[in-house]
Design a protein around this motif. Structure first.
Motif, PDB file in Angstrom:
ATOM      1  N   PRO A  33       8.241  -0.916   4.343  1.00 54.90           N
ATOM      2  CA  PRO A  33       7.215  -0.951   5.384  1.00 54.90           C
ATOM      3  C   PRO A  33       6.614   0.419   5.684  1.00 54.90           C
ATOM      4  O   PRO A  33       5.406   0.535   5.943  1.00 54.90           O
ATOM      5  CB  PRO A  33       7.968  -1.502   6.594  1.00 54.90           C
ATOM      6  CG  PRO A  33       9.055  -2.335   6.007  1.00 54.90           C
ATOM      7  CD  PRO A  33       9.493  -1.572   4.787  1.00 54.90           C
ATOM      8  N   VAL A  34       7.444   1.454   5.660  1.00 50.75           N
ATOM      9  CA  VAL A  34       6.956   2.807   5.916  1.00 50.75           C
ATOM     10  C   VAL A  34       5.944   3.222   4.851  1.00 50.75           C
ATOM     11  O   VAL A  34       4.853   3.739   5.156  1.00 50.75           O
ATOM     12  CB  VAL A  34       8.138   3.795   5.956  1.00 50.75           C
ATOM     13  CG1 VAL A  34       7.630   5.234   6.050  1.00 50.75           C
ATOM     14  CG2 VAL A  34       9.064   3.478   7.125  1.00 50.75           C
ATOM     15  N   LEU A  35       6.288   2.990   3.591  1.00 46.48           N
ATOM     16  CA  LEU A  35       5.391   3.367   2.498  1.00 46.48           C
ATOM     17  C   LEU A  35       4.134   2.501   2.501  1.00 46.48           C
ATOM     18  O   LEU A  35       3.038   2.978   2.185  1.00 46.48           O
ATOM     19  CB  LEU A  35       6.126   3.258   1.172  1.00 46.48           C
ATOM     20  CG  LEU A  35       7.314   4.219   1.009  1.00 46.48           C
ATOM     21  CD1 LEU A  35       8.038   3.955  -0.300  1.00 46.48           C
ATOM     22  CD2 LEU A  35       6.845   5.673   1.069  1.00 46.48           C
ATOM     23  N   ALA A  36       4.275   1.234   2.878  1.00 48.33           N
ATOM     24  CA  ALA A  36       3.104   0.362   2.989  1.00 48.33           C
ATOM     25  C   ALA A  36       2.172   0.859   4.087  1.00 48.33           C
ATOM     26  O   ALA A  36       0.943   0.848   3.928  1.00 48.33           O
ATOM     27  CB  ALA A  36       3.538  -1.069   3.269  1.00 48.33           C
ATOM     28  N   ALA A  37       2.735   1.299   5.210  1.00 48.68           N
ATOM     29  CA  ALA A  37       1.913   1.811   6.306  1.00 48.68           C
ATOM     30  C   ALA A  37       1.121   3.041   5.865  1.00 48.68           C
ATOM     31  O   ALA A  37      -0.062   3.182   6.203  1.00 48.68           O
ATOM     32  CB  ALA A  37       2.801   2.149   7.503  1.00 48.68           C
ATOM     33  N   LEU A  38       1.755   3.920   5.115  1.00 49.06           N
ATOM     34  CA  LEU A  38       1.050   5.111   4.627  1.00 49.06           C
ATOM     35  C   LEU A  38      -0.085   4.732   3.687  1.00 49.06           C
ATOM     36  O   LEU A  38      -1.175   5.327   3.730  1.00 49.06           O
ATOM     37  CB  LEU A  38       2.037   6.038   3.922  1.00 49.06           C
ATOM     38  CG  LEU A  38       3.125   6.657   4.811  1.00 49.06           C
ATOM     39  CD1 LEU A  38       4.115   7.458   3.961  1.00 49.06           C
ATOM     40  CD2 LEU A  38       2.508   7.556   5.879  1.00 49.06           C
ATOM     41  N   GLU A  39       0.143   3.731   2.848  1.00 46.86           N
ATOM     42  CA  GLU A  39      -0.912   3.260   1.950  1.00 46.86           C
ATOM     43  C   GLU A  39      -2.031   2.592   2.740  1.00 46.86           C
ATOM     44  O   GLU A  39      -3.221   2.754   2.421  1.00 46.86           O
ATOM     45  CB  GLU A  39      -0.318   2.285   0.935  1.00 46.86           C
ATOM     46  CG  GLU A  39      -1.314   1.777  -0.098  1.00 46.86           C
ATOM     47  CD  GLU A  39      -1.861   2.862  -0.992  1.00 46.86           C
ATOM     48  OE1 GLU A  39      -3.016   2.718  -1.458  1.00 46.86           O
ATOM     49  OE2 GLU A  39      -1.154   3.866  -1.224  1.00 46.86           O
ATOM     50  N   LEU A  40      -1.671   1.879   3.793  1.00 52.05           N
ATOM     51  CA  LEU A  40      -2.676   1.200   4.603  1.00 52.05           C
ATOM     52  C   LEU A  40      -3.608   2.178   5.300  1.00 52.05           C
ATOM     53  O   LEU A  40      -4.794   1.881   5.508  1.00 52.05           O
ATOM     54  CB  LEU A  40      -1.999   0.310   5.639  1.00 52.05           C
ATOM     55  CG  LEU A  40      -1.504  -1.040   5.126  1.00 52.05           C
ATOM     56  CD1 LEU A  40      -0.497  -1.651   6.094  1.00 52.05           C
ATOM     57  CD2 LEU A  40      -2.674  -1.984   4.896  1.00 52.05           C
ATOM     58  N   ARG A 192      -1.314  -5.907   0.939  1.00 53.12           N
ATOM     59  CA  ARG A 192      -2.207  -7.065   0.799  1.00 53.12           C
ATOM     60  C   ARG A 192      -2.144  -7.962   2.030  1.00 53.12           C
ATOM     61  O   ARG A 192      -3.166  -8.479   2.488  1.00 53.12           O
ATOM     62  CB  ARG A 192      -1.831  -7.885  -0.442  1.00 53.12           C
ATOM     63  CG  ARG A 192      -2.217  -7.265  -1.762  1.00 53.12           C
ATOM     64  CD  ARG A 192      -2.150  -8.319  -2.871  1.00 53.12           C
ATOM     65  NE  ARG A 192      -0.875  -9.029  -2.900  1.00 53.12           N
ATOM     66  CZ  ARG A 192       0.180  -8.644  -3.609  1.00 53.12           C
ATOM     67  NH1 ARG A 192       0.119  -7.558  -4.363  1.00 53.12           N
ATOM     68  NH2 ARG A 192       1.305  -9.352  -3.573  1.00 53.12           N
ATOM     69  N   GLY A 193      -0.937  -8.149   2.558  1.00 55.78           N
ATOM     70  CA  GLY A 193      -0.772  -9.035   3.705  1.00 55.78           C
ATOM     71  C   GLY A 193      -1.484  -8.514   4.941  1.00 55.78           C
ATOM     72  O   GLY A 193      -2.164  -9.276   5.636  1.00 55.78           O
TER      73      GLY A 193
END
Length: 318
Positions: A33-40, A192-193
Motif C-alpha cells: 500500500p505504501v508503494l502504491a500510494a507513492l505511485e498514485l 488500478r483500483g
C-alpha cells in the motif's frame, strides 16, 4: 511529546468536485500500500480533472520505523481511532488521520495481511443504515475491481472506517496478500483500483476502466463478522503447517492445517467448520493458543450476493 506531522500529498484539479482521502501505512509491516500510494501521487497528478485527492503514504511512521503492525508505544493504530492529539505516538497519528477523514467526501484505506496473513484480494466496507452511504460504498468496492466484496458489521470502533461511519463519509478498505515479501502485482492492483474509484466518481480526464472481474459478494451482519483476528483460533501452541491455500474452495470438515508442539512432540489437526472460499490464511508459523489461523468466505459459487443476517434486528450507523 508532540509527534511530527503526517506527511501527505494534496492534488487538486481546477474544477471543483469530490475530495477523496487515500490512506496507506496504518500498519508498519504492510508495504505494498505504501508503494502504491507513492505511485498514485504521480499518476493522479497527470489525470485528475475534478475535485481533489489527499494521499497519505505512511500514516504511522512509528510502526513503519519498527517494521511492525504496532508503533513504539505498542498500540495497533487500527484499533484506537479516533485517537488522541495529546496521547502517545500512535494515538496522535490516529487523531491526525481522523481529522483528514472528517474533511473528506470518500475514504480508501489500503492494507495487506502484513507478516501474519495472506489475504484473498478484497474490498470491504462497514454496513450502514443509511441506504445512500451503503450504496456509495458498494459502488466504491465494485469500482476497485478486486475478486471479493465483503460488507461487515458496522458496530466495531477504533477503525478508520468507524471514524468515517460516524462522520457520514462513504469508506472502503482493501486487503490483498501479505507474508513479508513485496509483491508488484498487489501494487499494480491497488493503483488500478484507486484510479477505478476516482473514475467512478467522474474525477479523471480518462475514465477508461479495466475489464470488470467476476466477484464474490458477501454482506454479513453478524456482530464482529469482519474481525479477522477472532476467526479459527488456534487450539494449542506450536508450529502451524497449513493444508489449504488462499482462494481455494473447501468443504466442511476439510483439513485446514496441523499444529505441532516441538516441546512435547504432540500434534493436532484443525478442520474447517464450514464450506466456502479460503479468505485468509496464517503464514507466520509460530502460533500460540487463540491466534487466528485464517477464515472462510461463505460462498460456493459466483453468487450475485450472499447476505448473512444477524440473530436479531440491530441498528447500524449514526
Amino acid at each position: 511529546m508532540k509527534t511530527e506531522a503526517i506527511k501527505y500529498h494534496n492534488i487538486r484539479a481546477e474544477r471543483a468536485g469530490p475530495r477523496v482521502l487515500i490512506c496507506a501505512g496504518v500498519h508498519g509491516d504492510e508495504f505494498e500500500p505504501v508503494l502504491a500510494a507513492l505511485e498514485l501521487i504521480k499518476t493522479v497528478k497527470d489525470m485528475l480533472e475534478t475535485g481533489e485527492v489527499d494521499i497519505v503514504p505512511v500514516a504511522n511512521t512509528s510502526a513503519y520505523a519498527q517494521g511492525s503492525r504496532c508503533g513504539a508505544d505498542g498500540l495497533d493504530m487500527a484499533r484506537i481511532f479516533p485517537g488522541d492529539p495529546a496521547g502517545s505516538v500512535t494515538q496522535q497519528y490516529a487523531a491526525s488521520v481522523s481529522e483528514m477523514i472528517r474533511a473528506a467526501d470518500y475514504l480508501i484505506d489500503m492494507h495487506t495481511g502484513g507478516r501474519l496473513y495472506d489475504i484473498y484480494p478484497l474490498a470491504g466496507y462497514m454496513l450502514h443504515d443509511s441506504p445512500q452511504i451503503l450504496e456509495k460504498q458498494r459502488k466504491m468496492a465494485e469500482a476497485f475491481n478486486l475478486p471479493a466484496i465483503w460488507g461487515t458489521d458496522n458496530r466495531p470502533v477504533g477503525r478508520t472506517l468507524s471514524v468515517a461511519r460516524d462522520a457520514g463519509v462513504p469508506a472502503i478498505y482493501v486487503e490483498y496478500g501479505g507474508g513479508g515479501e513485496v509483491n508488484a502485482t498487489i501494487i499494480e492492483a491497488y493503483v488500478r483500483g484507486c484510479m477505478g474509484v476516482l473514475a467512478s466518481l467522474n474525477m479523471l480526464a480518462n475514465n477508461d476502466n479495466a475489464a470488470a472481474l467476476k466477484k464474490y459478494r458477501v454482506e454479513d451482519y453478524t456482530p464482529d463478522g469482519g474481525h479477522l483476528q477472532s476467526k479459527l483460533p488456534a487450539p494449542k501452541d506450536g508450529i502451524f503447517m497449513p493444508a489449504v491455500r488462499v482462494g481455494e474452495k473447501i468443504s466442511t470438515g476439510q483439513l485446514w492445517g496441523t499444529i505441532t508442539d516441538p516441546l512435547n512432540g504432540t500434534s493436532k489437526e484443525v478442520r474447517a467448520g464450514t464450506e466456502g472460499l479460503v479468505l485468509f490464511l496464517r503464514v507466520c508459523a509460530k502460533v500460540i493458543t487463540g491466534d487466528s489461523l485464517g477464515g472462510i468466505l461463505p460462498v460456493t459459487g459466483q453468487e450475485k450476493l450472499v447476505t448473512i443476517q444477524p440473530p436479531e434486528t440491530v441498528s447500524y450507523g449514526k
